[in-house]
Design an enzyme around this catalytic site. Structure first.
Site, PDB file in Angstrom:
ATOM      1  N   HIS A  46       0.848  -1.202   0.000  1.00 49.54           N
ATOM      2  CA  HIS A  46       0.000   0.000   0.000  1.00 49.54           C
ATOM      3  C   HIS A  46       0.887   1.258   0.000  1.00 49.54           C
ATOM      4  O   HIS A  46       2.114   1.161   0.101  1.00 49.54           O
ATOM      5  CB  HIS A  46      -0.866  -0.001   1.253  1.00 49.54           C
ATOM      6  CG  HIS A  46      -0.044  -0.010   2.513  1.00 49.54           C
ATOM      7  ND1 HIS A  46       0.625  -1.133   2.936  1.00 49.54           N
ATOM      8  CD2 HIS A  46       0.271   0.969   3.399  1.00 49.54           C
ATOM      9  CE1 HIS A  46       1.293  -0.847   4.040  1.00 49.54           C
ATOM     10  NE2 HIS A  46       1.107   0.435   4.340  1.00 49.54           N
ATOM     11  N   ARG A  50       4.772   3.336  -6.079  1.00 51.11           N
ATOM     12  CA  ARG A  50       6.031   2.594  -5.988  1.00 51.11           C
ATOM     13  C   ARG A  50       6.914   3.021  -7.147  1.00 51.11           C
ATOM     14  O   ARG A  50       6.421   3.316  -8.242  1.00 51.11           O
ATOM     15  CB  ARG A  50       5.803   1.079  -6.125  1.00 51.11           C
ATOM     16  CG  ARG A  50       5.127   0.427  -4.946  1.00 51.11           C
ATOM     17  CD  ARG A  50       6.049   0.397  -3.736  1.00 51.11           C
ATOM     18  NE  ARG A  50       5.491  -0.341  -2.614  1.00 51.11           N
ATOM     19  CZ  ARG A  50       4.643   0.165  -1.709  1.00 51.11           C
ATOM     20  NH1 ARG A  50       4.228   1.403  -1.811  1.00 51.11           N
ATOM     21  NH2 ARG A  50       4.216  -0.581  -0.714  1.00 51.11           N
ATOM     22  N   LYS A 265       5.651  12.988  -1.953  1.00 47.01           N
ATOM     23  CA  LYS A 265       5.870  11.777  -1.163  1.00 47.01           C
ATOM     24  C   LYS A 265       7.356  11.497  -1.035  1.00 47.01           C
ATOM     25  O   LYS A 265       8.078  11.482  -2.042  1.00 47.01           O
ATOM     26  CB  LYS A 265       5.188  10.574  -1.818  1.00 47.01           C
ATOM     27  CG  LYS A 265       5.436   9.274  -1.036  1.00 47.01           C
ATOM     28  CD  LYS A 265       4.765   8.087  -1.691  1.00 47.01           C
ATOM     29  CE  LYS A 265       5.234   6.798  -1.046  1.00 47.01           C
ATOM     30  NZ  LYS A 265       4.647   5.616  -1.698  1.00 47.01           N
ATOM     31  N   HIS A 269      14.831   4.633   2.559  1.00 44.12           N
ATOM     32  CA  HIS A 269      14.944   3.235   2.128  1.00 44.12           C
ATOM     33  C   HIS A 269      15.828   2.524   3.156  1.00 44.12           C
ATOM     34  O   HIS A 269      17.001   2.887   3.314  1.00 44.12           O
ATOM     35  CB  HIS A 269      15.594   3.210   0.737  1.00 44.12           C
ATOM     36  CG  HIS A 269      15.690   1.842   0.123  1.00 44.12           C
ATOM     37  ND1 HIS A 269      14.654   0.937   0.115  1.00 44.12           N
ATOM     38  CD2 HIS A 269      16.719   1.229  -0.531  1.00 44.12           C
ATOM     39  CE1 HIS A 269      15.040  -0.164  -0.520  1.00 44.12           C
ATOM     40  NE2 HIS A 269      16.287  -0.027  -0.909  1.00 44.12           N
ATOM     41  N   CYS A 314       4.776   0.781   6.675  1.00 44.17           N
ATOM     42  CA  CYS A 314       4.788  -0.336   5.719  1.00 44.17           C
ATOM     43  C   CYS A 314       5.923  -1.268   6.142  1.00 44.17           C
ATOM     44  O   CYS A 314       6.795  -0.866   6.917  1.00 44.17           O
ATOM     45  CB  CYS A 314       5.010   0.268   4.337  1.00 44.17           C
ATOM     46  SG  CYS A 314       5.142  -0.881   2.957  1.00 44.17           S
ATOM     47  N   LYS A 347       7.744  -3.654  -8.154  1.00 42.41           N
ATOM     48  CA  LYS A 347       7.876  -3.491  -9.616  1.00 42.41           C
ATOM     49  C   LYS A 347       7.912  -4.831 -10.342  1.00 42.41           C
ATOM     50  O   LYS A 347       7.566  -4.922 -11.502  1.00 42.41           O
ATOM     51  CB  LYS A 347       9.122  -2.649  -9.948  1.00 42.41           C
ATOM     52  CG  LYS A 347      10.409  -3.268  -9.467  1.00 42.41           C
ATOM     53  CD  LYS A 347      11.633  -2.394  -9.729  1.00 42.41           C
ATOM     54  CE  LYS A 347      11.942  -1.371  -8.673  1.00 42.41           C
ATOM     55  NZ  LYS A 347      12.172  -1.922  -7.313  1.00 42.41           N
TER      56      LYS A 347
END
Ligand code: FAD
Length: 384
Positions: A46, A50, A265, A269, A314, A347
């Site tokens: 969600h 991406r 956004k 990472h 997430c 992806k």
């Protein structure tokens, strides 16, 4: 005609939805079971968007897989009439000697991908929202872009259903077992399902449902943040701002252009806290987390962001080498598993679906998945 099978798919995040679709379109009888609602926000698939890119710093071996995914995403768009993938270009910033930049250049060269190397002044001129420091460079890839996450999950589920798959939601699976006849039995909510094959795509719950494999999976909490814009949306739309990643020694920071009124956004990472129980993921953010992301936004995109609009926690499910776990279950050939996507799987979902459909129907695939063997960490058979 190929032998038609009854296949159960456990977990309908992006990977399970893609597998259900690929299996159903080949004519197999598919039942998908998911503990939460369609395109829910309690797993890993969600958060609206991406990144997708081809110059793969995680390893050149991924390039053919991601290229196949582009084709399959486009095919799904044609079938569903929905926009799922927007090309924005992609920029990776940092010291050109940093691993992500060096390895992106290597994989672009290995596969003849179109790319450019920019210096800090080029970046500021072309993309004024971004303010790299003087000694930083950037790797630019034209074919990178954005996937619309929940839309993609719903599109895969809709396409699976259109090919006859049955998808059950709010239905947690308690356990599964291999039957003596070479099939599988799955127990959910007191019901017992039998099938010829099982696909396990349980995301952060994979370690629990595949306990027998002792997979060394570590679940990490990472948060997406959305900021209101302090500039007109066109100034940071896809024409003026590609997807970007910043490979800094202290942290890895990335973001998206303003699309569909999402605002700006951004996220880090890796570097998030570890999650012991995925069902108890902490979804609130602390003031310290907000302060940290604000500091990065203001430093690298000065003047662009207004107040924080939203956030969403997430989960990454990391393997020790950050490569996927994708293959036939080492103990049960009627079971295929896909897990451990280590924060970079989305992806690839359509090609992962294709691989899983190959594995359960033929026991093998032409796609290059040798590096993802599930038994590369753990013993392949029970001890005598
Ligand atoms: C913050 C963040 C940013 C990311 N950014 C990118 C990016 O830019 N590009 C990229 O390619 N990837 C990215 N990723 C990674 C990518 O999103 C994941 O690799 C991918 O979504 C994993 O999908 P999945 O289907 O394996 O997991 P999930 O989406 O979690 O699906 C697993 C499903 O299984 C269900 N399930 C589990 N156990 C059971 C059970 N016992 N019974 C029934 N159902 C069960 C769960 O409820 C869940 O719906 C990002 C991830 C995060 C968290």
């Amino acid at each position: 005609m190929a032998h038609l099978l009854r296949v159960l798919v456990l977990g309908l995040g992006v990977m399970g939805s893609a597998a259900a679709y690929q299996l159903a379109r080949r004519g197999h009888q598919v039942l998908g079971i998911e503990q939460f609602t369609p395109a829910h926000n309690r797993g890993s698939s969600h958060g609206k968007t991406r990144a997708i890119r081809q110059a793969y710093f995680e390893g050149s071996d991924y390039v053919p897989l991601v290229r196949r995914s582009y084709q399959l995403w486009r095919e799904l768009e044609r079938q569903t009439g929905q926009e799922l993938l927007t090309i924005t270009g992609g920029l990776l910033l940092g010291d050109l000697e940093r691993p992500q930049l060096k390895n992106s250049i290597r994989s672009a060269r290995d596969y003849g991908l179109a790319f450019q190397i920019l210096d800090a002044a080029d970046v500021r001129r072309r993309y004024p929202a971004l303010q790299p420091v003087a000694d930083e460079g950037a790797f630019y890839e034209r074919e990178a872009g954005v996937l619309f996450a929940e839309d993609a999950v719903r599109a895969l589920q809709g396409a699976a259903r259109a090919h006859g798959a049955e998808l059950r939601f709010t239905d947690p699976v308690q356990r599964w077992e291999a039957t003596t006849e070479g099939g599988v039995k799955v127990i959910s909510n007191g019901r017992c399902w039998v099938a010829d094959r099982l696909v396990i795509t349980a995301g952060a719950w994979a370690g629990a449902i595949l306990q027998e494999l002792c997979l060394p999976l570590q679940v990490e909490r990472n948060v997406h943040f959305w900021f209101n814009l302090a500039v007109p949306p066109e100034a940071v739309g896809p024409e003026r701002l590609p997807i970007f990643g910043w490979d800094r020694p202290e942290r890895n920071f990335y973001g998206f252009p303003a699309l569909h009124d999402h605002g700006l956004k951004v996220a880090f990472h890796h570097g998030g806290g570890s999650v012991r129980d995925p069902s108890a993921l902490e979804r609130a953010v602390t003031p310290a987390e907000v302060e940290e992301i604000e500091a990065w936004v203001h430093r690298f995109l000065p003047g662009v962001a207004g107040s924080l609009r939203a956030h969403a926690a997430c989960m990454y499910t990391n393997t020790p080498d950050h490569h996927f776990v994708l293959g036939v279950h080492p103990l049960y050939p009627q079971v295929a598993i896909a897990a451990g996507f280590s924060g970079h799987g989305f992806k690839f979902a359509p090609v992962v679906g294709e691989v899983l459909a190959d594995l359960v129907s033929k026991g093998e695939t032409q796609h290059p998945i040798g590096a993802f063997r599930p038994d590369r960490f753990a013993p392949t058979s029970p001890q005598p």
